[in-house]
Design an enzyme around this catalytic site. Structure first.
Site, PDB file in Angstrom:
ATOM      1  N   ASN A   9      17.585 -13.969 -37.138  1.00 19.03           N
ATOM      2  CA  ASN A   9      18.148 -13.494 -38.557  1.00 19.03           C
ATOM      3  C   ASN A   9      18.850 -12.229 -38.476  1.00 19.03           C
ATOM      4  OD1 ASN A   9      16.638 -15.283 -40.014  1.00 19.03           O
ATOM      5  ND2 ASN A   9      14.908 -14.096 -40.467  1.00 19.03           N
ATOM      6  N   ASP A  11      18.899  -8.764 -40.621  1.00 20.71           N
ATOM      7  CA  ASP A  11      18.113  -8.184 -41.456  1.00 20.71           C
ATOM      8  C   ASP A  11      18.874  -7.156 -42.407  1.00 20.71           C
ATOM      9  OD1 ASP A  11      15.843  -9.264 -40.426  1.00 20.71           O
ATOM     10  OD2 ASP A  11      15.126  -7.455 -39.328  1.00 20.71           O
ATOM     11  N   LYS A  38      11.629 -13.082 -36.696  1.00 22.50           N
ATOM     12  CA  LYS A  38      10.322 -13.041 -35.833  1.00 22.50           C
ATOM     13  C   LYS A  38      10.472 -13.327 -34.425  1.00 22.50           C
ATOM     14  CE  LYS A  38       6.574 -12.733 -37.855  1.00 22.50           C
ATOM     15  NZ  LYS A  38       6.318 -11.320 -37.535  1.00 22.50           N
ATOM     16  N   THR A 217      -4.710  -7.752 -35.435  1.00 21.29           N
ATOM     17  CA  THR A 217      -3.992  -6.415 -35.638  1.00 21.29           C
ATOM     18  C   THR A 217      -4.598  -5.726 -36.826  1.00 21.29           C
ATOM     19  OG1 THR A 217      -1.936  -7.016 -36.466  1.00 21.29           O
ATOM     20  CG2 THR A 217      -2.116  -6.807 -34.115  1.00 21.29           C
ATOM     21  N   LEU A 218      -4.737  -4.345 -36.647  1.00 19.53           N
ATOM     22  CA  LEU A 218      -5.427  -3.667 -37.741  1.00 19.53           C
ATOM     23  C   LEU A 218      -4.672  -2.427 -38.178  1.00 19.53           C
ATOM     24  CD1 LEU A 218      -8.994  -3.806 -36.194  1.00 19.53           C
ATOM     25  CD2 LEU A 218      -8.000  -5.467 -37.965  1.00 19.53           C
ATOM     26  N   GLY A 219      -3.312  -2.567 -38.027  1.00 22.43           N
ATOM     27  CA  GLY A 219      -2.558  -1.353 -38.440  1.00 22.43           C
ATOM     28  C   GLY A 219      -2.923  -0.024 -37.605  1.00 22.43           C
ATOM     29  N   ASP A 249       5.886  -7.807 -34.572  1.00 22.23           N
ATOM     30  CA  ASP A 249       6.567  -8.634 -33.452  1.00 22.23           C
ATOM     31  C   ASP A 249       6.800  -7.775 -31.749  1.00 22.23           C
ATOM     32  OD1 ASP A 249       7.103 -10.651 -35.356  1.00 22.23           O
ATOM     33  OD2 ASP A 249       8.775  -9.577 -36.071  1.00 22.23           O
ATOM     34  N   GLY A 284      14.401  -0.410 -39.048  1.00 22.51           N
ATOM     35  CA  GLY A 284      14.918  -1.686 -38.341  1.00 22.51           C
ATOM     36  C   GLY A 284      14.217  -2.262 -37.551  1.00 22.51           C
ATOM     37  N   SER A 288      14.268  -0.733 -33.359  1.00 25.81           N
ATOM     38  CA  SER A 288      13.059   0.120 -33.179  1.00 25.81           C
ATOM     39  C   SER A 288      12.145  -0.186 -31.959  1.00 25.81           C
ATOM     40  CB  SER A 288      12.386  -0.098 -34.547  1.00 25.81           C
ATOM     41  OG  SER A 288      11.779  -1.153 -34.459  1.00 25.81           O
TER      42      SER A 288
END
Length: 299
Positions: A9, A11, A38, A217-219, A249, A284, A288
């Site tokens: 994509n 963004d 993704k 994943t838990l942030g 990702d 981004g 990033s």
């Protein structure tokens, strides 16, 4: 070797002090564009982690298509599996607030033209023990064909069940490695929002039934996983996030690359968690994604 079969994509990113409520208009503070999708994000992350990576998917024959592939090309990702479609290149419309939280609307475009034949052709060029990375921004029939072909050929399938849907739940169960954030996993289990203890119990039960490697994943709390009947935890970094777009990702790409490179599972999880944290420090998705040197410096 890693092959990513998925979305590509551009963004379109707007930032504002806070995210609007339904029916509300808020004033933004900035706008930018960045390559995303993704699939492409995960491909670039795996490449920056040090893996040899092939990308398979579709872009439009338009200006956005060449822009969407630019960073992948610069990183020497093999793009021979990317074909040109009559549809416009896919786009993601992203709103980000001052705390780094985001909402995203994805318009598939050329990604929607990816077919079962594309999937079979992609897997046919892979070898036993290779990693096939999948997400759910291309048609489900194509994803299912990729999973079936991978199982037949002995390719290790790695499915990130995002964006989540009923089909993502059905097809995610067919993958060797399942990756979800906590919200996606709770939806996958179908029991509503779970406590940490209930989530771990659900992971153990699902693993006992399916044998899948399951990663959640838990942030800010890192990641929890189960593999070969053993539960693992890994922490990310303590940070003040600027933009969380692409962090998941980045985690996926680094995890697959680390496993492909022979890292132990615990070390691979930690490396991926650190990479995901670093991806939150710049705006981004693809811009990033950290290089391996930055990740290793934090481990």
């Amino acid at each position: 070797m890693i092959t990513v079969f998925g979305s590509i994509n551009m963004d379109l990113i707007a930032t504002s002090e806070r995210l609007p409520k339904p029916g509300e208009t808020v004033m933004g503070s900035s706008f930018t564009t960045a390559a995303g999708g993704k699939g492409a994000n995960q491909a670039l992350a795996a490449r920056r982690a040090g893996a040899i990576v092939r990308m398979a998917g579709a872009v439009g024959d338009d200006r956005l298509g060449s822009q969407a592939l630019a960073l992948l090309a610069d990183a020497a990702v093999d793009l021979n599996g990317v074909r040109s479609a009559a549809e416009a290149t896919g786009t993601a419309h992203i709103l980000v607030d001052n705390d780094g939280e985001n909402v995203i609307v994805v318009v598939p475009g050329a990604n929607g033209t990816v077919t079962e034949e594309d999937a079979k052709r992609t897997v046919s060029s892979m070898s036993r023990g290779d990693y096939l990375m999948l997400q759910f921004e291309v048609p489900n029939d194509a994803i299912e064909a990729a999973l079936v072909s991978a199982r037949q050929k002995g390719v290790i399938s790695f499915a990130n069940i995002a964006p989540f849907s009923a089909e993502a739940k059905r097809l995610g169960a067919k993958a060797d490695i399942l990756v979800a954030n906590e919200t996606e996993f709770d939806l996958f289990i179908g029991k509503g929002e779970l406590s940490d203890e209930a989530r771990e119990a659900s992971m153990r039960a699902l693993h006992a039934e399916s044998g899948q490697t399951i990663i959640v994943t838990l942030g800010a709390d890192g990641v929890v996983a189960i593999r070969k009947n053993e539960l693992y935890r890994a922490a990310g970094l303590v940070i003040e996030p600027i933009d969380t777009v692409g962090a998941g990702d980045t985690f996926c790409g680094y995890l697959a690359a680390s496993l492909d490179a022979g890292f132990g599972f615990k070390d691979a999880l930690r490396r991926a968690a650190v990479a995901g944290s670093l991806a939150c420090l710049k705006p981004g998705a693809q811009p990033s994604i950290p290089f391996s040197s930055a990740v290793e410096a934090e481990i």
